[in-house]
Scaffold this motif. Structure first.
Motif, PDB file in Angstrom:
ATOM      1  N   LEU A  43      12.570  14.615  11.368  1.00 17.13           N
ATOM      2  CA  LEU A  43      12.413  13.114  11.187  1.00 17.13           C
ATOM      3  C   LEU A  43      13.985  12.582  11.123  1.00 17.13           C
ATOM      4  CD1 LEU A  43       9.786  12.355   8.486  1.00 17.13           C
ATOM      5  CD2 LEU A  43       9.922  11.617  10.959  1.00 17.13           C
ATOM      6  N   HIS A  44      14.809  13.425  10.846  1.00 16.81           N
ATOM      7  CA  HIS A  44      15.980  13.254  10.459  1.00 16.81           C
ATOM      8  C   HIS A  44      17.109  13.760  11.530  1.00 16.81           C
ATOM      9  CE1 HIS A  44      15.701  11.616   6.626  1.00 16.81           C
ATOM     10  NE2 HIS A  44      15.029  12.445   6.374  1.00 16.81           N
ATOM     11  N   PHE A  45      16.778  14.760  12.457  1.00 12.31           N
ATOM     12  CA  PHE A  45      17.700  15.607  13.329  1.00 12.31           C
ATOM     13  C   PHE A  45      16.783  16.049  14.475  1.00 12.31           C
ATOM     14  CE2 PHE A  45      19.487  16.303   8.872  1.00 12.31           C
ATOM     15  CZ  PHE A  45      21.120  15.954   9.298  1.00 12.31           C
ATOM     16  N   LYS A  73      15.874   6.870  -0.423  1.00 11.44           N
ATOM     17  CA  LYS A  73      15.150   8.302  -0.310  1.00 11.44           C
ATOM     18  C   LYS A  73      15.642   8.909   0.867  1.00 11.44           C
ATOM     19  CE  LYS A  73      10.671  10.397  -0.549  1.00 11.44           C
ATOM     20  NZ  LYS A  73       9.339  10.446  -0.680  1.00 11.44           N
ATOM     21  N   ARG A  74      15.500   8.358   2.129  1.00 18.35           N
ATOM     22  CA  ARG A  74      15.894   8.630   3.749  1.00 18.35           C
ATOM     23  C   ARG A  74      17.359   9.417   3.513  1.00 18.35           C
ATOM     24  NH1 ARG A  74      15.014   8.887   8.870  1.00 18.35           N
ATOM     25  NH2 ARG A  74      16.605   8.444  10.130  1.00 18.35           N
ATOM     26  N   THR A  75      18.188   8.454   2.799  1.00 16.00           N
ATOM     27  CA  THR A  75      19.727   8.919   2.655  1.00 16.00           C
ATOM     28  C   THR A  75      19.544  10.249   1.993  1.00 16.00           C
ATOM     29  OG1 THR A  75      20.322   6.611   3.112  1.00 16.00           O
ATOM     30  CG2 THR A  75      22.074   8.371   2.096  1.00 16.00           C
ATOM     31  N   MET A 132      16.488  -6.083  -8.577  1.00 18.35           N
ATOM     32  CA  MET A 132      15.696  -4.975  -8.427  1.00 18.35           C
ATOM     33  C   MET A 132      15.642  -4.441  -6.760  1.00 18.35           C
ATOM     34  SD  MET A 132      11.650  -4.131  -9.554  1.00 18.35           S
ATOM     35  CE  MET A 132      12.075  -4.125 -11.083  1.00 18.35           C
ATOM     36  N   ALA A 133      15.855  -3.504  -6.790  1.00 17.93           N
ATOM     37  CA  ALA A 133      15.581  -2.965  -5.218  1.00 17.93           C
ATOM     38  C   ALA A 133      14.294  -3.007  -4.784  1.00 17.93           C
ATOM     39  CB  ALA A 133      16.197  -1.351  -5.177  1.00 17.93           C
ATOM     40  N   GLY A 134      14.265  -3.612  -3.432  1.00 19.81           N
ATOM     41  CA  GLY A 134      13.143  -3.606  -2.807  1.00 19.81           C
ATOM     42  C   GLY A 134      12.357  -2.570  -2.221  1.00 19.81           C
ATOM     43  N   PRO A 135      11.349  -2.426  -1.795  1.00 15.89           N
ATOM     44  CA  PRO A 135      10.705  -1.233  -1.178  1.00 15.89           C
ATOM     45  C   PRO A 135      11.563  -0.632   0.018  1.00 15.89           C
ATOM     46  CG  PRO A 135       9.094  -2.754  -1.371  1.00 15.89           C
ATOM     47  CD  PRO A 135      10.203  -3.511  -1.867  1.00 15.89           C
ATOM     48  N   ASP A 136      12.131  -1.459   0.929  1.00 18.06           N
ATOM     49  CA  ASP A 136      12.747  -0.999   1.980  1.00 18.06           C
ATOM     50  C   ASP A 136      14.082  -0.320   1.543  1.00 18.06           C
ATOM     51  OD1 ASP A 136      11.044  -2.045   3.823  1.00 18.06           O
ATOM     52  OD2 ASP A 136      11.924  -3.935   4.198  1.00 18.06           O
ATOM     53  N   ARG A 191      20.359  16.084   1.540  1.00 17.02           N
ATOM     54  CA  ARG A 191      20.193  17.368   1.116  1.00 17.02           C
ATOM     55  C   ARG A 191      19.844  18.393   2.453  1.00 17.02           C
ATOM     56  NH1 ARG A 191      15.159  16.218  -1.336  1.00 17.02           N
ATOM     57  NH2 ARG A 191      13.762  17.246   0.137  1.00 17.02           N
ATOM     58  N   LEU A 192      19.267  17.685   3.468  1.00 11.52           N
ATOM     59  CA  LEU A 192      19.139  18.687   4.505  1.00 11.52           C
ATOM     60  C   LEU A 192      20.463  19.125   5.180  1.00 11.52           C
ATOM     61  CD1 LEU A 192      16.227  16.737   6.223  1.00 11.52           C
ATOM     62  CD2 LEU A 192      16.127  19.215   5.616  1.00 11.52           C
TER      63      LEU A 192
END
Length: 202
Positions: free
Chosen positions: A53-55, A11-13, A1-5, A18-19
């Motif tokens: 936050l991304h660019f 989600k960030r990727t 199972m994937a951890g929170p990080d 999407r941006l």
């Protein structure tokens, strides 16, 4: 199972992708100069704060688009290297088909290519990035072909290949926007003759 990080990074990727897709859609539709961060964020269904936050700015998102286009072009030139180093008797026909497909790609992305050429004329970092892709990275993908040339001739052939690729990109940019008086077939026929003289007549 994937951890929170891990989930957070996924989600960030996803949000960043999407941006970038939204930035591409917006600059294709509105042009580079008219596109804004607010336009991009809205098209992505995100906030202005999320964009930042991304660019750092619009240009850093455009640089990501240039990198994506570059990755596709690299794959195209790797396929060309395989063709040039093959012993196929129909290499000339295959070279013509490769050029015709490349022009078709330019036609399909004409608005994007035009927007990126505008970005190049305005932003020196994007200009450097595009020049590095077109004049260095793509030709480096022809390592099989170049490696088979006499060492004394390799630098000269590489220089000619860079000039030829630059010329072809300019011709395709005009043809894809119907600014070239010649037909696509005539363009591809002439370029095939020119590319053949450098790449196949050896």
């Amino acid at each position: 199972m994937a951890g929170p990080d891990s989930l957070r990074e996924q989600k960030r990727t996803f949000t960043r992708s999407r941006l970038v897709a939204a930035a591409r859609e917006v600059i294709e539709r509105k042009g580079y100069a008219s596109a804004t961060v607010d336009d991009i964020a809205a098209a992505a269904g995100a906030s202005r704060a999320t964009f930042y936050l991304h660019f750092a700015n619009k240009d850093s998102a455009v640089a990501e688009i240039v990198a994506e286009v570059g990755r596709y072009a690299v794959e195209r030139y790797r396929a060309l290297d395989e063709l040039l180093t093959s012993a196929r008797p129909d290499r000339r026909d295959q070279l013509r088909a490769w050029l015709a497909d490349w022009l078709e790609y330019w036609r399909g992305t004409a608005d994007l290519q035009h927007a990126l050429s505008t970005a190049v004329s305005i932003n020196r970092e994007i200009e450097r990035q595009m020049l590095d892709i077109s004049s260095v990275t793509l030709i480096e993908q022809l390592e099989g072909f170049l490696g088979a040339q006499p060492s004394s001739e390799r630098a000269r052939i590489k220089d000619r290949a860079i000039i030829l690729e630059t010329m072809t990109s300019n011709v395709f940019a005009q043809a894809s926007r119907d600014l070239m008086p010649a037909t696509d077939d005539a363009v591809v026929d002439y370029l095939t003759e020119t590319w053949e003289a450098l790449f196949l007549a050896r």
